[in-house]
Design a protein around this motif. Structure first.
Motif, PDB file in Angstrom:
ATOM      1  N   GLY A 167       0.785  -1.223   0.000  1.00 39.75           N
ATOM      2  CA  GLY A 167       0.000   0.000   0.000  1.00 39.75           C
ATOM      3  C   GLY A 167       0.819   1.276   0.000  1.00 39.75           C
ATOM      4  N   LEU A 168       2.134   1.163   0.000  1.00 41.69           N
ATOM      5  CA  LEU A 168       3.015   2.336   0.068  1.00 41.69           C
ATOM      6  C   LEU A 168       3.764   2.591  -1.233  1.00 41.69           C
ATOM      7  CD1 LEU A 168       4.666   1.841   3.580  1.00 41.69           C
ATOM      8  CD2 LEU A 168       2.954   3.556   2.967  1.00 41.69           C
ATOM      9  N   HIS A 169       4.244   1.519  -1.843  1.00 42.75           N
ATOM     10  CA  HIS A 169       5.116   1.664  -3.003  1.00 42.75           C
ATOM     11  C   HIS A 169       4.352   1.444  -4.304  1.00 42.75           C
ATOM     12  CE1 HIS A 169       7.988   0.753   0.269  1.00 42.75           C
ATOM     13  NE2 HIS A 169       8.758   1.601  -0.390  1.00 42.75           N
ATOM     14  N   PRO A 170       4.699   2.206  -5.349  1.00 38.23           N
ATOM     15  CA  PRO A 170       4.032   2.006  -6.631  1.00 38.23           C
ATOM     16  C   PRO A 170       4.420   0.680  -7.272  1.00 38.23           C
ATOM     17  CG  PRO A 170       5.836   3.575  -6.864  1.00 38.23           C
ATOM     18  CD  PRO A 170       5.692   3.298  -5.394  1.00 38.23           C
ATOM     19  N   ASN A 171       3.450   0.069  -7.946  1.00 39.76           N
ATOM     20  CA  ASN A 171       3.764  -1.102  -8.774  1.00 39.76           C
ATOM     21  C   ASN A 171       4.185  -0.601 -10.156  1.00 39.76           C
ATOM     22  OD1 ASN A 171       1.360  -0.373 -10.045  1.00 39.76           O
ATOM     23  ND2 ASN A 171       0.166  -2.028  -9.136  1.00 39.76           N
ATOM     24  N   ARG A 172       4.323  -1.517 -11.095  1.00 39.75           N
ATOM     25  CA  ARG A 172       4.786  -1.120 -12.437  1.00 39.75           C
ATOM     26  C   ARG A 172       3.875  -0.038 -13.043  1.00 39.75           C
ATOM     27  NH1 ARG A 172       7.910  -3.482 -16.701  1.00 39.75           N
ATOM     28  NH2 ARG A 172       8.391  -5.330 -15.456  1.00 39.75           N
ATOM     29  N   GLN A 173       2.558  -0.224 -12.935  1.00 34.56           N
ATOM     30  CA  GLN A 173       1.628   0.768 -13.485  1.00 34.56           C
ATOM     31  C   GLN A 173       1.742   2.094 -12.736  1.00 34.56           C
ATOM     32  OE1 GLN A 173      -0.310   0.953 -16.238  1.00 34.56           O
ATOM     33  NE2 GLN A 173      -0.551   3.065 -15.544  1.00 34.56           N
ATOM     34  N   GLY A 174       1.927   2.021 -11.424  1.00 37.22           N
ATOM     35  CA  GLY A 174       2.070   3.244 -10.636  1.00 37.22           C
ATOM     36  C   GLY A 174       3.276   4.062 -11.060  1.00 37.22           C
ATOM     37  N   VAL A 175       4.388   3.385 -11.317  1.00 34.11           N
ATOM     38  CA  VAL A 175       5.597   4.084 -11.769  1.00 34.11           C
ATOM     39  C   VAL A 175       5.359   4.726 -13.132  1.00 34.11           C
ATOM     40  CG1 VAL A 175       8.008   3.819 -12.453  1.00 34.11           C
ATOM     41  CG2 VAL A 175       7.149   2.617 -10.434  1.00 34.11           C
ATOM     42  N   GLU A 176       4.652   4.029 -14.011  1.00 30.79           N
ATOM     43  CA  GLU A 176       4.332   4.599 -15.328  1.00 30.79           C
ATOM     44  C   GLU A 176       3.530   5.894 -15.163  1.00 30.79           C
ATOM     45  OE1 GLU A 176       5.150   3.646 -18.436  1.00 30.79           O
ATOM     46  OE2 GLU A 176       6.151   1.741 -17.988  1.00 30.79           O
ATOM     47  N   THR A 177       2.573   5.888 -14.233  1.00 31.49           N
ATOM     48  CA  THR A 177       1.759   7.077 -13.984  1.00 31.49           C
ATOM     49  C   THR A 177       2.614   8.216 -13.445  1.00 31.49           C
ATOM     50  OG1 THR A 177      -0.226   5.759 -13.552  1.00 31.49           O
ATOM     51  CG2 THR A 177      -0.193   7.993 -12.667  1.00 31.49           C
ATOM     52  N   ILE A 178       3.461   7.910 -12.448  1.00 28.24           N
ATOM     53  CA  ILE A 178       4.329   8.929 -11.861  1.00 28.24           C
ATOM     54  C   ILE A 178       5.223   9.546 -12.935  1.00 28.24           C
ATOM     55  CG2 ILE A 178       6.314   9.268 -10.332  1.00 28.24           C
ATOM     56  CD1 ILE A 178       5.040   7.104  -8.503  1.00 28.24           C
ATOM     57  N   ALA A 179       5.854   8.702 -13.735  1.00 30.56           N
ATOM     58  CA  ALA A 179       6.786   9.189 -14.754  1.00 30.56           C
ATOM     59  C   ALA A 179       6.066  10.032 -15.801  1.00 30.56           C
ATOM     60  CB  ALA A 179       7.507   8.016 -15.409  1.00 30.56           C
ATOM     61  N   ALA A 180       4.882   9.591 -16.216  1.00 39.40           N
ATOM     62  CA  ALA A 180       4.127  10.342 -17.220  1.00 39.40           C
ATOM     63  C   ALA A 180       3.713  11.706 -16.692  1.00 39.40           C
ATOM     64  CB  ALA A 180       2.899   9.545 -17.650  1.00 39.40           C
ATOM     65  N   ARG A 181       3.362  11.765 -15.408  1.00 39.67           N
ATOM     66  CA  ARG A 181       2.909  13.033 -14.835  1.00 39.67           C
ATOM     67  C   ARG A 181       4.063  14.017 -14.631  1.00 39.67           C
ATOM     68  NH1 ARG A 181      -2.599  13.476 -11.803  1.00 39.67           N
ATOM     69  NH2 ARG A 181      -3.703  11.720 -12.743  1.00 39.67           N
ATOM     70  N   ILE A 182       5.217  13.512 -14.249  1.00 40.32           N
ATOM     71  CA  ILE A 182       6.347  14.399 -13.986  1.00 40.32           C
ATOM     72  C   ILE A 182       7.099  14.772 -15.267  1.00 40.32           C
ATOM     73  CG2 ILE A 182       8.169  12.674 -13.588  1.00 40.32           C
ATOM     74  CD1 ILE A 182       9.113  14.328 -11.200  1.00 40.32           C
ATOM     75  N   ALA A 183       6.908  14.011 -16.336  1.00 38.10           N
ATOM     76  CA  ALA A 183       7.688  14.212 -17.562  1.00 38.10           C
ATOM     77  C   ALA A 183       7.650  15.645 -18.098  1.00 38.10           C
ATOM     78  CB  ALA A 183       7.257  13.221 -18.639  1.00 38.10           C
ATOM     79  N   PRO A 184       6.485  16.316 -18.161  1.00 33.86           N
ATOM     80  CA  PRO A 184       6.494  17.695 -18.660  1.00 33.86           C
ATOM     81  C   PRO A 184       7.353  18.638 -17.803  1.00 33.86           C
ATOM     82  CG  PRO A 184       4.265  16.810 -18.709  1.00 33.86           C
ATOM     83  CD  PRO A 184       5.109  15.824 -17.942  1.00 33.86           C
ATOM     84  N   THR A 185       7.358  18.418 -16.493  1.00 30.33           N
ATOM     85  CA  THR A 185       8.195  19.239 -15.617  1.00 30.33           C
ATOM     86  C   THR A 185       9.669  18.947 -15.875  1.00 30.33           C
ATOM     87  OG1 THR A 185       6.456  19.255 -13.929  1.00 30.33           O
ATOM     88  CG2 THR A 185       8.669  19.850 -13.205  1.00 30.33           C
ATOM     89  N   VAL A 186      10.001  17.676 -16.110  1.00 35.15           N
ATOM     90  CA  VAL A 186      11.391  17.318 -16.425  1.00 35.15           C
ATOM     91  C   VAL A 186      11.796  17.926 -17.762  1.00 35.15           C
ATOM     92  CG1 VAL A 186      13.030  15.433 -16.774  1.00 35.15           C
ATOM     93  CG2 VAL A 186      11.229  15.198 -15.065  1.00 35.15           C
ATOM     94  N   GLU A 187      10.881  17.954 -18.716  1.00 36.35           N
ATOM     95  CA  GLU A 187      11.188  18.583 -20.007  1.00 36.35           C
ATOM     96  C   GLU A 187      11.497  20.072 -19.823  1.00 36.35           C
ATOM     97  OE1 GLU A 187       8.969  16.612 -23.625  1.00 36.35           O
ATOM     98  OE2 GLU A 187       7.557  16.897 -21.984  1.00 36.35           O
ATOM     99  N   ALA A 188      10.725  20.742 -18.975  1.00 38.16           N
ATOM    100  CA  ALA A 188      10.999  22.154 -18.693  1.00 38.16           C
ATOM    101  C   ALA A 188      12.348  22.316 -17.992  1.00 38.16           C
ATOM    102  CB  ALA A 188       9.877  22.731 -17.826  1.00 38.16           C
ATOM    103  N   PHE A 189      12.671  21.366 -17.125  1.00 37.51           N
ATOM    104  CA  PHE A 189      13.961  21.361 -16.423  1.00 37.51           C
ATOM    105  C   PHE A 189      15.105  21.193 -17.427  1.00 37.51           C
ATOM    106  CE2 PHE A 189      16.969  18.693 -13.703  1.00 37.51           C
ATOM    107  CZ  PHE A 189      17.464  19.772 -12.975  1.00 37.51           C
ATOM    108  N   LEU A 190      14.921  20.308 -18.397  1.00 36.22           N
ATOM    109  CA  LEU A 190      15.943  20.107 -19.430  1.00 36.22           C
ATOM    110  C   LEU A 190      16.149  21.392 -20.238  1.00 36.22           C
ATOM    111  CD1 LEU A 190      14.974  16.540 -20.699  1.00 36.22           C
ATOM    112  CD2 LEU A 190      17.036  17.148 -19.421  1.00 36.22           C
ATOM    113  N   ASP A 191      15.058  22.080 -20.537  1.00 39.76           N
ATOM    114  CA  ASP A 191      15.180  23.360 -21.251  1.00 39.76           C
ATOM    115  C   ASP A 191      15.997  24.353 -20.432  1.00 39.76           C
ATOM    116  OD1 ASP A 191      13.753  22.526 -23.445  1.00 39.76           O
ATOM    117  OD2 ASP A 191      11.841  23.328 -22.739  1.00 39.76           O
TER     118      ASP A 191
END
Length: 199
Positions: A167-191
């Motif tokens: 109930g604490l740690h993300p499973n494979r699908q949870g990690v996919e969700t986390i990564a997809a949600r943070i990706a736009p912020t990481v793209e801005a960070f890369l810029d």
């Protein structure tokens, strides 16, 4: 598009410095957050690598103890994801903030920008603790002019289907969700990294 911060013919090197949420607790290596994020960013055309410097059970103080050797020379940016274990242990938010601040200052002294991934306290710790803990990340982002992703676990909290059986740690699908949600912020960070003068 060429990246001045990439080695000739090489990617922009990011390091994800974190705890079990970064490390990929009980998941195969290809399902850990840094690997999934790198795959998503590359699919969007970014020439980037994301190294996994996650250690399960790590606190902010633990991250401070190892930041110098966990972030090698040549790193263009760090995704800093620490504090969840501090919160679970009820650590004084001042201690957590102090350790995160020291990590940021160590990296800043090396010319390495930071994307700060925020954490939020569980409601059962009480409103006072939650208010003090939750305030850490926006305060640090403002103080050091950091790129802030407000809540690392956004999109999976309360969804059992995206967690392991603990109930604490993300499973494979949870990690996919986390990564997809943070990706736009990481793209801005890369810029932002690309716009920095090369040292």
């Amino acid at each position: 598009m060429t990246d001045a911060h990439a080695a000739p013919g090489g990617p922009i090197k990011l390091v994800a410095l974190g705890d079990s949420l970064t490390a990929g607790y009980r998941l195969p290596a290809d399902a850990a957050f840094p690997t999934v994020l790198e795959r998503l960013l590359k699919a969007k055309g970014a020439d980037v690598s994301v190294a996994n410097a996650g250690v399960s059970g790590d606190t902010a103080t633990g991250g401070l103890d190892r930041v110098d050797w966990s972030v090698p020379d040549g790193t263009a940016g760090v995704i800093l994801e620490l504090g969840a274990n501090d919160m679970l242990r009820g650590t004084d938010p001042k201690v957590t903030e102090g350790a995160l601040s020291s990590i940021i200052e160590r990296l800043k002294a090396r010319g390495i920008p930071v994307l700060l991934a925020g954490m939020q306290a569980a409601p059962n710790l009480g409103p006072d603790y939650k208010a003090r803990f939750d305030a850490i990340y926006p305060a640090l982002a403002k103080r050091y002019d950091l790129t802030l992703y407000p809540f690392f676990l956004d999109g999976i909290i309360g969804d059992r289907g995206q967690h392991l059986d603990d109930g604490l740690h993300p499973n494979r699908q949870g990690v996919e969700t986390i990564a997809a949600r943070i990706a736009p912020t990481v793209e801005a960070f890369l810029d932002r990294i690309r716009q920095q003068p090369v040292r």
